[in-house]
Design a protein around this motif. Structure first.
Motif, PDB file in Angstrom:
ATOM      1  N   ARG A  62     -31.194   2.931 -40.225  1.00 34.33           N
ATOM      2  CA  ARG A  62     -31.111   4.358 -39.959  1.00 34.33           C
ATOM      3  C   ARG A  62     -29.570   4.824 -39.217  1.00 34.33           C
ATOM      4  NH1 ARG A  62     -35.233   6.135 -42.839  1.00 34.33           N
ATOM      5  NH2 ARG A  62     -37.049   5.030 -42.111  1.00 34.33           N
ATOM      6  N   TYR A  63     -29.483   6.077 -38.960  1.00 31.64           N
ATOM      7  CA  TYR A  63     -28.209   6.502 -38.626  1.00 31.64           C
ATOM      8  C   TYR A  63     -28.099   5.939 -36.842  1.00 31.64           C
ATOM      9  CZ  TYR A  63     -27.905  10.228 -41.757  1.00 31.64           C
ATOM     10  OH  TYR A  63     -27.457  11.043 -42.994  1.00 31.64           O
ATOM     11  N   THR A  64     -27.071   5.636 -36.538  1.00 27.29           N
ATOM     12  CA  THR A  64     -27.095   5.304 -35.061  1.00 27.29           C
ATOM     13  C   THR A  64     -26.250   6.144 -34.273  1.00 27.29           C
ATOM     14  OG1 THR A  64     -24.817   4.152 -35.195  1.00 27.29           O
ATOM     15  CG2 THR A  64     -27.017   2.948 -35.847  1.00 27.29           C
ATOM     16  N   ALA A  65     -26.023   5.986 -32.951  1.00 28.76           N
ATOM     17  CA  ALA A  65     -25.312   7.030 -32.127  1.00 28.76           C
ATOM     18  C   ALA A  65     -23.956   6.940 -32.751  1.00 28.76           C
ATOM     19  CB  ALA A  65     -25.135   6.199 -30.783  1.00 28.76           C
ATOM     20  N   GLN A  66     -23.461   8.169 -32.697  1.00 23.99           N
ATOM     21  CA  GLN A  66     -21.907   8.173 -33.402  1.00 23.99           C
ATOM     22  C   GLN A  66     -20.691   7.561 -32.957  1.00 23.99           C
ATOM     23  OE1 GLN A  66     -21.793  12.589 -33.216  1.00 23.99           O
ATOM     24  NE2 GLN A  66     -23.202  12.909 -34.929  1.00 23.99           N
ATOM     25  N   PRO A  67     -20.679   7.305 -31.621  1.00 22.55           N
ATOM     26  CA  PRO A  67     -19.848   6.135 -31.144  1.00 22.55           C
ATOM     27  C   PRO A  67     -19.845   4.755 -31.310  1.00 22.55           C
ATOM     28  CG  PRO A  67     -20.743   7.006 -29.409  1.00 22.55           C
ATOM     29  CD  PRO A  67     -21.377   7.823 -30.633  1.00 22.55           C
ATOM     30  N   GLY A  68     -21.221   4.669 -31.998  1.00 25.08           N
ATOM     31  CA  GLY A  68     -21.513   3.069 -32.036  1.00 25.08           C
ATOM     32  C   GLY A  68     -22.605   2.841 -31.128  1.00 25.08           C
ATOM     33  N   ILE A  69     -23.431   1.593 -31.492  1.00 25.21           N
ATOM     34  CA  ILE A  69     -24.713   1.537 -30.735  1.00 25.21           C
ATOM     35  C   ILE A  69     -23.974   0.964 -29.416  1.00 25.21           C
ATOM     36  CG2 ILE A  69     -26.067   0.937 -32.715  1.00 25.21           C
ATOM     37  CD1 ILE A  69     -25.548  -1.932 -32.208  1.00 25.21           C
ATOM     38  N   THR A  70     -24.951   1.244 -28.195  1.00 30.47           N
ATOM     39  CA  THR A  70     -24.592   0.690 -27.098  1.00 30.47           C
ATOM     40  C   THR A  70     -24.588  -0.356 -26.866  1.00 30.47           C
ATOM     41  OG1 THR A  70     -25.571   2.846 -25.977  1.00 30.47           O
ATOM     42  CG2 THR A  70     -25.104   0.959 -24.478  1.00 30.47           C
ATOM     43  N   PRO A  71     -25.166  -1.612 -27.470  1.00 29.96           N
ATOM     44  CA  PRO A  71     -25.118  -3.070 -27.066  1.00 29.96           C
ATOM     45  C   PRO A  71     -23.727  -3.579 -27.678  1.00 29.96           C
ATOM     46  CG  PRO A  71     -27.238  -2.368 -27.757  1.00 29.96           C
ATOM     47  CD  PRO A  71     -26.640  -1.180 -27.766  1.00 29.96           C
ATOM     48  N   LEU A  72     -23.356  -3.057 -28.824  1.00 35.97           N
ATOM     49  CA  LEU A  72     -21.903  -3.337 -29.451  1.00 35.97           C
ATOM     50  C   LEU A  72     -20.924  -2.795 -28.389  1.00 35.97           C
ATOM     51  CD1 LEU A  72     -20.326  -4.703 -31.350  1.00 35.97           C
ATOM     52  CD2 LEU A  72     -20.413  -2.686 -32.967  1.00 35.97           C
ATOM     53  N   ARG A  73     -20.978  -1.812 -28.161  1.00 38.24           N
ATOM     54  CA  ARG A  73     -19.998  -0.938 -27.267  1.00 38.24           C
ATOM     55  C   ARG A  73     -19.970  -1.689 -25.861  1.00 38.24           C
ATOM     56  NH1 ARG A  73     -21.358   5.154 -26.588  1.00 38.24           N
ATOM     57  NH2 ARG A  73     -19.117   5.382 -25.727  1.00 38.24           N
ATOM     58  N   ALA A  74     -21.075  -2.217 -25.568  1.00 32.00           N
ATOM     59  CA  ALA A  74     -20.672  -3.030 -24.338  1.00 32.00           C
ATOM     60  C   ALA A  74     -20.358  -4.448 -24.527  1.00 32.00           C
ATOM     61  CB  ALA A  74     -22.357  -3.063 -23.624  1.00 32.00           C
ATOM     62  N   ALA A  75     -20.622  -5.101 -25.676  1.00 34.65           N
ATOM     63  CA  ALA A  75     -20.215  -6.072 -26.148  1.00 34.65           C
ATOM     64  C   ALA A  75     -18.505  -6.391 -26.122  1.00 34.65           C
ATOM     65  CB  ALA A  75     -20.774  -6.688 -27.355  1.00 34.65           C
ATOM     66  N   VAL A  76     -18.187  -5.189 -26.715  1.00 37.18           N
ATOM     67  CA  VAL A  76     -16.569  -4.960 -26.925  1.00 37.18           C
ATOM     68  C   VAL A  76     -15.911  -5.062 -25.455  1.00 37.18           C
ATOM     69  CG1 VAL A  76     -14.695  -3.813 -27.728  1.00 37.18           C
ATOM     70  CG2 VAL A  76     -16.620  -4.298 -29.187  1.00 37.18           C
ATOM     71  N   ASN A 269     -21.356   7.750 -37.295  1.00 38.37           N
ATOM     72  CA  ASN A 269     -21.559   6.251 -36.986  1.00 38.37           C
ATOM     73  C   ASN A 269     -21.181   5.524 -38.192  1.00 38.37           C
ATOM     74  OD1 ASN A 269     -24.536   7.172 -37.946  1.00 38.37           O
ATOM     75  ND2 ASN A 269     -24.237   4.789 -38.533  1.00 38.37           N
ATOM     76  N   ILE A 270     -20.867   4.198 -37.973  1.00 38.89           N
ATOM     77  CA  ILE A 270     -20.236   3.305 -38.973  1.00 38.89           C
ATOM     78  C   ILE A 270     -21.418   2.568 -39.327  1.00 38.89           C
ATOM     79  CG2 ILE A 270     -18.185   2.899 -37.884  1.00 38.89           C
ATOM     80  CD1 ILE A 270     -19.220  -0.313 -37.424  1.00 38.89           C
ATOM     81  N   CYS A 271     -21.506   1.464 -40.345  1.00 37.73           N
ATOM     82  CA  CYS A 271     -22.692   1.047 -40.878  1.00 37.73           C
ATOM     83  C   CYS A 271     -23.572   0.281 -39.878  1.00 37.73           C
ATOM     84  CB  CYS A 271     -22.212   0.264 -41.997  1.00 37.73           C
ATOM     85  SG  CYS A 271     -23.547  -1.069 -42.744  1.00 37.73           S
ATOM     86  N   SER A 272     -24.638   0.655 -39.586  1.00 37.48           N
ATOM     87  CA  SER A 272     -25.601   0.149 -39.072  1.00 37.48           C
ATOM     88  C   SER A 272     -25.855  -1.506 -39.127  1.00 37.48           C
ATOM     89  CB  SER A 272     -27.240   0.727 -38.900  1.00 37.48           C
ATOM     90  OG  SER A 272     -27.754   0.602 -40.282  1.00 37.48           O
ATOM     91  N   ILE A 273     -25.771  -1.916 -40.405  1.00 38.34           N
ATOM     92  CA  ILE A 273     -25.796  -3.397 -40.517  1.00 38.34           C
ATOM     93  C   ILE A 273     -24.569  -3.901 -40.092  1.00 38.34           C
ATOM     94  CG2 ILE A 273     -26.356  -5.179 -42.125  1.00 38.34           C
ATOM     95  CD1 ILE A 273     -28.400  -3.139 -41.767  1.00 38.34           C
ATOM     96  N   SER A 274     -23.405  -3.395 -40.211  1.00 38.36           N
ATOM     97  CA  SER A 274     -22.163  -3.942 -39.670  1.00 38.36           C
ATOM     98  C   SER A 274     -21.978  -4.131 -38.054  1.00 38.36           C
ATOM     99  CB  SER A 274     -20.865  -3.169 -40.447  1.00 38.36           C
ATOM    100  OG  SER A 274     -20.925  -3.249 -41.566  1.00 38.36           O
ATOM    101  N   GLN A 275     -22.758  -3.053 -37.659  1.00 43.03           N
ATOM    102  CA  GLN A 275     -22.616  -3.027 -35.923  1.00 43.03           C
ATOM    103  C   GLN A 275     -23.602  -4.195 -35.373  1.00 43.03           C
ATOM    104  OE1 GLN A 275     -22.714   0.647 -33.978  1.00 43.03           O
ATOM    105  NE2 GLN A 275     -23.308   1.771 -36.058  1.00 43.03           N
ATOM    106  N   ARG A 276     -24.825  -4.538 -36.013  1.00 43.89           N
ATOM    107  CA  ARG A 276     -25.238  -5.910 -35.698  1.00 43.89           C
ATOM    108  C   ARG A 276     -24.573  -7.390 -35.931  1.00 43.89           C
ATOM    109  NH1 ARG A 276     -31.108  -4.508 -35.084  1.00 43.89           N
ATOM    110  NH2 ARG A 276     -31.606  -6.640 -35.089  1.00 43.89           N
ATOM    111  N   ALA A 277     -24.182  -7.157 -37.059  1.00 39.03           N
ATOM    112  CA  ALA A 277     -22.959  -8.303 -37.349  1.00 39.03           C
ATOM    113  C   ALA A 277     -22.266  -8.418 -36.304  1.00 39.03           C
ATOM    114  CB  ALA A 277     -22.466  -8.149 -38.747  1.00 39.03           C
ATOM    115  N   ALA A 278     -21.488  -7.421 -35.974  1.00 40.84           N
ATOM    116  CA  ALA A 278     -20.478  -7.477 -34.992  1.00 40.84           C
ATOM    117  C   ALA A 278     -20.794  -7.697 -33.625  1.00 40.84           C
ATOM    118  CB  ALA A 278     -19.785  -5.956 -35.125  1.00 40.84           C
TER     119      ALA A 278
END
Length: 390
Positions: A62-76, A269-278
């Motif tokens: 599905r769509y995610t938050a526009q700046p990216g999912i919070t777990p990925l932003r926190a991981a970066v 947002n960018i691709c939801s699948i790519s965000q989980r991969a990242a």
């Protein structure tokens, strides 16, 4: 159909143009080796792909938050804490469709008509186009091979005026592979702070720095003065994830909000699948990256050993990324008179695709990517050498 002025004035990517011509020759049955595209030849690590498969299985589509999912932003943000010892939060990070979108977001959010952007040359081909599309005037600061493609504070100061808004710094560099030391980065950062210039530091190759060189980052400067510094990066080069399109910016929270507003009207947002991969990439260990880095360093050394023997060619040793940028103008003459004609002749005569330095702001040079196997690299350099000195 009449196109807009901004599109009419926009040049195509020279790297993609050479790749297209190489594909055409390959389709004709020619044996073509491409040293033109900056893309790791390694597959995306399995644990990253597995995370993407799991996301699909869990219907994370599905769509995610526009700046990216919070777990990925926190991981970066956590990546910067681990690698550079700074305190960063998810709110300081925006996830973008590759590094390009992040850079363009920053220009759009910061540039007003009449503002100037200093871009060191040689430069990555898309910096000037993005700055100009945002309405900036681009000022080029030239650094040639005889100074190791590096700019001093004094050289930058010569290009500054009251309209200067942003300095773009790319280290390790595409196309040269040059890597500024931490002391050199600190001097430039201090100058930017003193002159009230925003330093946009593209550090997408930060994990591809070859010993004994060490990465010089503006991360610590960002931590102290977040309104003056921005760090751009992404998963493409570090994790061999070019096609996943995952980039990021580390920036001031208010700037992140401004760029999110812009991104919400472009790609969201960018691709939801790519965000989980990242997310798997940035929370996993970096041993797989070390393996790739070792291979790239070996190939760098192989290329340098060969090119250093080419008479009339000067080539500063790259300390990072996976490019080599030899100055070839000592060979210009009747067969070729500039970097474009040289690369065209090399491709037509030898079947090796390279990129003219004119595309990067230095017509004396050509860019070779060593993101290919040792055997392919050796064969390509042998072909070029035989053509140049026959």
């Amino acid at each position: 159909m009449v196109f807009s002025d901004r599109i009419a004035q926009l040049a195509s990517s020279a790297t993609l143009a050479m790749a297209t011509r190489a594909d055409e020759l390959r389709a004709q049955g020619r044996d073509i080796i491409s040293l033109s595209v900056g893309e790791p030849d390694f597959p995306t690590p399995d644990y990253i792909g597995d995370a993407a498969k799991k996301a699909i299985d869990e219907h994370f589509t599905r769509y995610t938050a526009q700046p990216g999912i919070t777990p990925l932003r926190a991981a970066v943000a956590g990546y910067f804490t681990r690698e550079y010892g700074i305190a960063a939060e998810a709110a300081n990070v925006i996830i973008t469709n590759g590094g390009k979108q992040g850079l363009y977001n920053a220009f759009i959010a910061l540039i007003n008509p009449g503002d100037e952007v200093i871009i060191p040359a040689p430069y990555w081909v898309s910096y000037p186009a993005m700055a100009e599309l945002a309405g900036a005037k681009v000022v080029y600061a030239k650094a040639s091979a005889d100074v190791g493609f590096k700019l001093s504070v004094e050289a930058l100061e010569a290009h500054r005026n009251p309209r200067t808004k942003i300095l773009v710094l790319n280290s390790p560099s595409n196309p040269t592979g040059v890597c500024y030391t931490q002391a050199e980065v600190d001097a430039i950062a201090a100058w930017c702070l003193e002159k009230n210039i925003i330093l946009l530091s593209d550090e997408i190759y930060d994990q591809l720095v070859y010993a004994p060189a060490k990465m010089g980052s503006v991360a610590r400067w960002w931590e102290k003065y977040p309104e003056h510094f921005i760090v751009s990066g992404g998963a493409s080069k570090t994790f061999a994830m070019t096609g996943w399109r995952v980039g990021y910016l580390l920036a001031d929270k208010e700037l992140i909000k401004a760029m999110t507003r812009f991104q919400s009207h472009t790609t969201a947002n960018i691709c939801s699948i790519s965000q989980r991969a990242a997310l798997a990439a940035y929370t996993g260990d970096l041993s797989v990256v070390a393996t790739m880095r070792t291979a790239f360093q070996r190939r760098r050394d192989l290329a340098m050993e060969r090119i250093s023997r080419w008479e009339g060619v000067a080539c500063p040793k790259p300390d990072g990324a996976f490019y080599i940028f030899p100055d070839m103008h000592g060979l210009y003459g009747s067969r070729f008179t500039d970097s474009i004609s040289l690369c065209e002749r090399i491709l037509e005569e030898t079947g090796v695709a390279t990129v003219p330095g004119a595309a990067f702001g230095d017509d004396n040079c050509i860019r070779l990517s060593y993101a290919v196997s040792d055997e392919v690299l050796s064969a390509a350099l042998q072909r070029i050498e035989e053509y140049l000195y026959r």
